[in-house]
Design an enzyme around this catalytic site. Structure first.
Site, PDB file in Angstrom:
ATOM      1  N   GLY A  12      28.408  52.077  45.640  1.00 17.48           N
ATOM      2  CA  GLY A  12      28.958  53.521  45.988  1.00 17.48           C
ATOM      3  C   GLY A  12      30.506  53.671  45.943  1.00 17.48           C
ATOM      4  NE  ARG A  73      24.187  51.364  45.364  1.00 13.64           N
ATOM      5  CZ  ARG A  73      24.530  52.352  46.006  1.00 13.64           C
ATOM      6  NH1 ARG A  73      24.402  53.549  45.696  1.00 13.64           N
ATOM      7  NH2 ARG A  73      25.622  52.180  46.914  1.00 13.64           N
ATOM      8  CG  ASP A 104      27.520  44.882  51.726  1.00 14.16           C
ATOM      9  OD1 ASP A 104      27.323  45.970  50.876  1.00 14.16           O
ATOM     10  OD2 ASP A 104      26.683  44.659  52.658  1.00 14.16           O
ATOM     11  CB  THR A 127      32.280  50.212  50.929  1.00 17.15           C
ATOM     12  OG1 THR A 127      31.200  50.730  51.911  1.00 17.15           O
ATOM     13  CG2 THR A 127      32.827  49.016  51.745  1.00 17.15           C
ATOM     14  CG  ASP A 129      29.020  52.169  54.185  1.00 16.75           C
ATOM     15  OD1 ASP A 129      29.437  53.432  54.366  1.00 16.75           O
ATOM     16  OD2 ASP A 129      28.291  51.572  53.613  1.00 16.75           O
ATOM     17  CG  ASP A 131      29.634  47.858  55.195  1.00 16.60           C
ATOM     18  OD1 ASP A 131      30.639  47.527  54.144  1.00 16.60           O
ATOM     19  OD2 ASP A 131      28.399  48.025  54.706  1.00 16.60           O
ATOM     20  NE  ARG A 173      24.407  51.031  51.276  1.00 21.03           N
ATOM     21  CZ  ARG A 173      24.798  50.201  50.202  1.00 21.03           C
ATOM     22  NH1 ARG A 173      24.846  48.757  50.497  1.00 21.03           N
ATOM     23  NH2 ARG A 173      24.464  50.501  49.072  1.00 21.03           N
TER      24      ARG A 173
HETATM   25  P1  ADP Z   1      27.597  48.340  47.075  1.00 25.27           P
HETATM   26  O1  ADP Z   1      28.583  47.426  46.400  1.00 25.27           O
HETATM   27  O2  ADP Z   1      28.193  49.571  47.441  1.00 25.27           O
HETATM   28  O3  ADP Z   1      27.311  47.485  48.507  1.00 25.27           O
HETATM   29  P2  ADP Z   1      24.809  47.920  45.926  1.00 25.27           P
HETATM   30  O4  ADP Z   1      24.369  47.066  47.101  1.00 25.27           O
HETATM   31  O5  ADP Z   1      24.134  48.902  45.508  1.00 25.27           O
HETATM   32  O6  ADP Z   1      26.300  48.492  46.308  1.00 25.27           O
HETATM   33  O7  ADP Z   1      25.420  46.789  44.769  1.00 25.27           O
HETATM   34  C1  ADP Z   1      26.003  47.307  43.558  1.00 25.27           C
HETATM   35  C2  ADP Z   1      25.240  46.513  42.309  1.00 25.27           C
HETATM   36  O8  ADP Z   1      25.999  45.311  42.526  1.00 25.27           O
HETATM   37  C3  ADP Z   1      24.071  46.654  42.309  1.00 25.27           C
HETATM   38  O9  ADP Z   1      23.497  47.585  41.540  1.00 25.27           O
HETATM   39  C4  ADP Z   1      23.958  45.212  41.523  1.00 25.27           C
HETATM   40  O10 ADP Z   1      24.172  45.422  40.103  1.00 25.27           O
HETATM   41  C5  ADP Z   1      24.975  44.371  41.984  1.00 25.27           C
HETATM   42  N1  ADP Z   1      24.104  43.529  43.247  1.00 25.27           N
HETATM   43  C6  ADP Z   1      24.124  43.755  44.417  1.00 25.27           C
HETATM   44  N2  ADP Z   1      23.618  42.680  45.077  1.00 25.27           N
HETATM   45  C7  ADP Z   1      23.636  41.678  44.285  1.00 25.27           C
HETATM   46  C8  ADP Z   1      23.140  40.373  44.337  1.00 25.27           C
HETATM   47  N3  ADP Z   1      22.380  39.691  45.520  1.00 25.27           N
HETATM   48  N4  ADP Z   1      23.123  39.631  43.131  1.00 25.27           N
HETATM   49  C9  ADP Z   1      23.577  40.210  42.153  1.00 25.27           C
HETATM   50  N5  ADP Z   1      24.061  41.365  41.955  1.00 25.27           N
HETATM   51  C10 ADP Z   1      23.921  42.078  43.022  1.00 25.27           C
END
Ligand code: ADP
Length: 320
Positions: A12, A73, A104, A127, A129, A131, A173
């Site tokens: 995000g 994502r 995260d 982020t 958030d 968090d 979230r």
């Molecule tokens: P944010 O970084 O804002 O928390 P997301 O949780 O959607 O957003 O994570 C962003 C991207 O990071 C995901 O689309 C994916 O490509 C990668 N990602 C998230 N979690 C994992 C994971 N456990 N292992 C590998 N890549 C991950």
């Protein structure tokens, strides 16, 4: 000393990501290190949307929300094959280290990539958030909280005019931080967060008593992790008989020109990230604690759950 690094934003978007990328880029260039930008998060890493950056590439962006590199994502990155392809695309360009600005999820992906390939990676928490475990601030949370506060000030006017209950749903979230600080600063009577159980029946009784005591209107802030305004609002209306409206700010909370705090903090964190990765450090994420820049182990940051400060929850109740 690394001679060539890359920087990217992921997950995000949040206001201040641009300031962070700018600081990483200009600090690295200042050290005589080559800097590559990766467009569109992990997607761009896999699709080779990677370009060498000069100082002018990060001109005219510090005042903008979002991220000029783009973000995404990316499901493919969640597979070992996807991550290997991303790693190969970096190595093919002589890139020796990576700075990831994201939430995260993005930092979790970065941690896995580093563990699997040995690529040095430094994370920055981007982020709204707030968090990320181990730190009191994430890039963008201040601007987002101010955006919510601005909306609350406006909702207060109309709530007062009509003697209404207004239920405002905000992002975060699974974290209640945004709702809590926006609620406290906006003078909300009720703040619902996922970190604390609540009894809606009891709240409705309290609201009726509030009105009987002469209260003219009530503002309630609901963190998205605690419930939906569209469900809570009708229950309040039915149980209290008070005219109730709901409002959901949605993606407005992510946008906007970054606040002073987000610009300065993102710039400071960006400088630290660039100097750390260039000097060969890895698997850390920079954040603020008690006003000072601190480095947190990346694995710890993504495996622990940040708690909402109980003193904020207590304060909200006392002031309501
Ligand atoms: P944010 O970084 O804002 O928390 P997301 O949780 O959607 O957003 O994570 C962003 C991207 O990071 C995901 O689309 C994916 O490509 C990668 N990602 C998230 N979690 C994992 C994971 N456990 N292992 C590998 N890549 C991950």
């Amino acid at each position: 000393m690394l001679k060539s690094i890359a920087v990217m934003t992921s997950g995000g978007d949040s206001p201040g990501m641009n300031a962070a990328v700018r600081a990483v880029t200009r600090t690295a260039l200042h050290q005589g290190v080559k800097v590559w930008g990766i467009r569109g998060g992990y997607h761009g890493m896999l699709d080779e949307d990677i370009f060498e950056m000069q100082s002018k590439d990060v001109s005219d962006i510090i005042q903008r929300g979002g991220t000029f590199l783009g973000t995404a994502r990316c499901k493919r990155f969640q597979t070992p094959e996807g991550r290997m392809l991303g790693y190969k695309n970096l190595v093919d360009r002589g890139i020796q280290g990576l700075v990831v600005v994201g939430g995260d999820g993005s930092l979790r992906g970065a941690s896995t990539l580093s563990q699997e390939t040995g690529l040095p990676i430094v994370g920055l928490p981007g982020t709204i958030d707030n968090d990320v475990w181990g730190m009191e601030y994430t890039i963008g949370c201040d601007t987002a909280a101010n955006t919510i506060l601005d909306a609350m000030n406006k909702l207060r006017d109309t709530a007062s005019a009509h003697r209404r209950v207004i239920v405002l749903e905000v992002m975060g979230r699974s974290s209640g931080w945004l709702a809590m600080v926006a609620g406290i600063s906006g003078g909300a009577e009720y703040i619902l967060v996922p970190e604390e159980p609540f009894d809606l029946e009891q709240i409705c009784e309290n609201m009726k008593a509030d009105y009987e005591r002469g209260k003219r209107y009530i503002l309630m802030v609901v963190a998205e992790g605690a419930g939906k305004a569209s469900e809570i609002g009708p229950i309040i209306a039915e149980k209290t008989g008070i005219d109730t409206r709901v409002s959901k700010l949605g993606h407005i909370q992510r946008g906007g020109s970054p606040s002073v705090i987000d610009r300065v903090n993102a710039s400071r964190l960006g400088e630290h990230a660039a100097l750390a990765i260039i000097s060969g450090l890895s698997d850390i994420v920079f954040g603020f604690n008690r006003g000072h820049v601190v480095s947190i182990n990346l694995h710890d940051a993504v495996t622990n759950k940040k708690q909402l400060d109980p003193s904020l929850m207590r304060l909200a109740k006392v002031l309501a």
